[in-house]
Design an enzyme around this catalytic site. Structure first.
Site, PDB file in Angstrom:
ATOM      1  N   HIS A  93       0.306  -1.107  -0.072  1.00  0.00           N
ATOM      2  CA  HIS A  93       0.191   0.134   0.032  1.00  0.00           C
ATOM      3  C   HIS A  93       1.093   1.477   0.238  1.00  0.00           C
ATOM      4  O   HIS A  93       0.025   2.332  -0.468  1.00  0.00           O
ATOM      5  CB  HIS A  93      -1.190   0.022   0.836  1.00  0.00           C
ATOM      6  CG  HIS A  93      -2.308   0.725   0.579  1.00  0.00           C
ATOM      7  ND1 HIS A  93      -2.895   1.809   0.111  1.00  0.00           N
ATOM      8  CD2 HIS A  93      -3.106   0.604   1.789  1.00  0.00           C
ATOM      9  CE1 HIS A  93      -3.436   1.943  -0.190  1.00  0.00           C
ATOM     10  NE2 HIS A  93      -4.399   1.578   1.387  1.00  0.00           N
TER      11      HIS A  93
ATOM     12  N   ASP B   5      -2.172   2.405  -4.262  1.00  0.00           N
ATOM     13  CA  ASP B   5      -3.776   2.451  -3.501  1.00  0.00           C
ATOM     14  C   ASP B   5      -4.624   1.598  -4.196  1.00  0.00           C
ATOM     15  O   ASP B   5      -4.535   0.887  -4.820  1.00  0.00           O
ATOM     16  CB  ASP B   5      -3.599   3.998  -4.460  1.00  0.00           C
ATOM     17  CG  ASP B   5      -3.258   4.782  -4.193  1.00  0.00           C
ATOM     18  OD1 ASP B   5      -2.474   5.131  -3.049  1.00  0.00           O
ATOM     19  OD2 ASP B   5      -3.383   6.288  -5.157  1.00  0.00           O
TER      20      ASP B   5
END
Length: 411
Positions: A382, A386
């Site tokens: 992450h 995204d």
């Protein structure tokens, strides 16, 4: 003439290796290119062969020892195996005769008991200290029988076997129930895999997103053309993995962040798609890489995967074949896994998990149909990717597989 046997030159990513096992013993006859020893690294097992005919004269590095690039691990006495063995035997005979001379009947150290030639030779062969052997002969002379008694006493003291290098069974409780434990040293590959998995879980912000794909279109296409495909490509069979590789390549082109890697505080975007394919081997999980997968046809992908699979089973994969990779595909479905969360393969930022094809009732245009469905899982870092990108990437793979023509048309 003696020839030094050296460890091979290891790449920078592999600082050292371990002697896994010797296939020959010191004194054994060897032939040119005959396998002598296996060297285990963090990634592969490297085979070292004899450079010439002769006899394995001396083993310098035993099983379990750590070695570095170009380190001498043994010597081979060159020449025909028969001649080399005769020379070695003659040398041993000379040494034996020297040890049997009257001079060996005494010792320079007055505190050391006198041994007969036969007793001295026997003691040396078994590594016994003459000073710890009680002599029963005249004037305390140590006889061959005294040495044999000392050997028997040493054997009794070591009657309980020491832990073996490879494995040992350790009784639990009183042993009457037959419960045993087996202790097996972890291989370098297994240890490295464990280290990398732990590193991935601790040093990345890993998340997993899921989707499912209707495999019916791919299965129908494969069923329709598999015979023609195999005939046209000289025995290469059409499988499912090539469709996933091609779909992943197209999706990676559309979402470059999924194909990138993190190097410190920098993001490295790769202008190529090198797809790692996780395969199982007797030594553990290995990930050979399909280089420039964007330039490979379905047949080339299938052929290369088959080649890697065979090499993995035989332990023949090279370090170069497992180095690099910008994205990884892991197929737990071949073992029956229905759903899983694959762990990242650093420094890559994403990994795709395939699973078992399972028939399930699905709603299609208001009606219930039984369709062959597969769950897909995309684990991603992450910090780099995204959630929106990850979901869109996985949806793209789903859409390409449910309409395979789009893979060829790149739409």
């Amino acid at each position: 003439m003696s020839i030094e046997i050296k460890a091979p030159q290891l790449p920078e990513s592999v600082p050292d290796g371990t002697i896994a096992s010797w296939h020959k013993k010191a004194g054994d006859a060897v032939k040119r290119d005959e396998l002598l020893v296996d060297i285990e690294t963090d990634k592969v097992v490297i085979e070292v062969v004899s450079p010439a005919d002769g006899v394995l004269e001396k083993i310098i590095k035993d099983a379990g020892d750590t070695i570095v690039s170009n380190e001498v691990i043994a010597t081979v006495k060159e020449g025909s195996a028969e001649a080399a063995q005769k020379s070695d035997t003659a040398s041993k005979s000379e040494k034996s005769e020297e040890s049997a001379t009257p001079e060996s009947d005494s010792s320079d150290d007055g505190d050391t008991p006198v041994l007969s030639p036969a007793a001295k030779k026997l003691a040396e062969e078994h590594g016994l200290n003459p000073g710890q052997i009680s002599g029963s002969g005249k004037d305390g002379r140590v006889t061959k029988e005294d040495v044999l008694k000392a050997i028997e006493g040493a054997d009794k003291k070591t009657a309980s076997p020491a832990p073996q290098a490879q494995r040992s069974e350790v009784p639990v409780g009183d042993g009457s129930s037959g419960r045993v434990e087996e202790r097996v040293p972890m291989s370098r590959l297994r240890a490295k895999v464990a280290e990398r998995l732990l590193q991935a879980s601790q040093s990345t912000a890993m998340l997993t997103t899921f989707n499912e794909v209707n495999m019916k279109p791919v299965m129908e296409l494969r069923s329709r053309y598999k015979d023609q495909f195999e005939k046209a490509h000289e025995g290469v069979r059409l499988g499912f993995m090539s469709f996933f590789v091609r779909a992943s390549v197209e999706a990676l082109k559309r979402f470059p962040a999924v194909n990138a890697s993190i190097d410190g505080n920098d993001i490295v975007y790769h202008g190529y798609q090198d797809i790692g394919v996780a395969v199982s081997s007797p030594r553990g999980l290995v990930v050979p890489v399909l280089r420039n997968a964007d330039h490979m046809s379905l047949a080339q992908v299938e052929g290369k995967i088959k080649e890697y699979g065979n090499k993995a089973q035989d332990g023949k994969l090279s370090i170069d074949e497992m180095t690099g990779g910008t994205f990884t595909i892991s197929n737990g479905g071949v073992f029956g896994s229905l759903l899983s969360t694959p762990i990242l393969n650093p420094p890559q930022t994403a990994i795709l998990g395939m699973h078992k094809i399972q028939e399930r009732p699905m709603a299609v245009n208001g009606k219930v149909e039984i369709l062959p469905m597969m769950y897909l899982a995309l684990s991603y870092d992450h910090r780099m990717i995204d959630g929106k990108e990850a979901v869109q990437f996985l949806v793209t793979i789903k859409e390409l597989l449910e309409d395979p023509a789009r893979i060829l048309l790149e739409i």
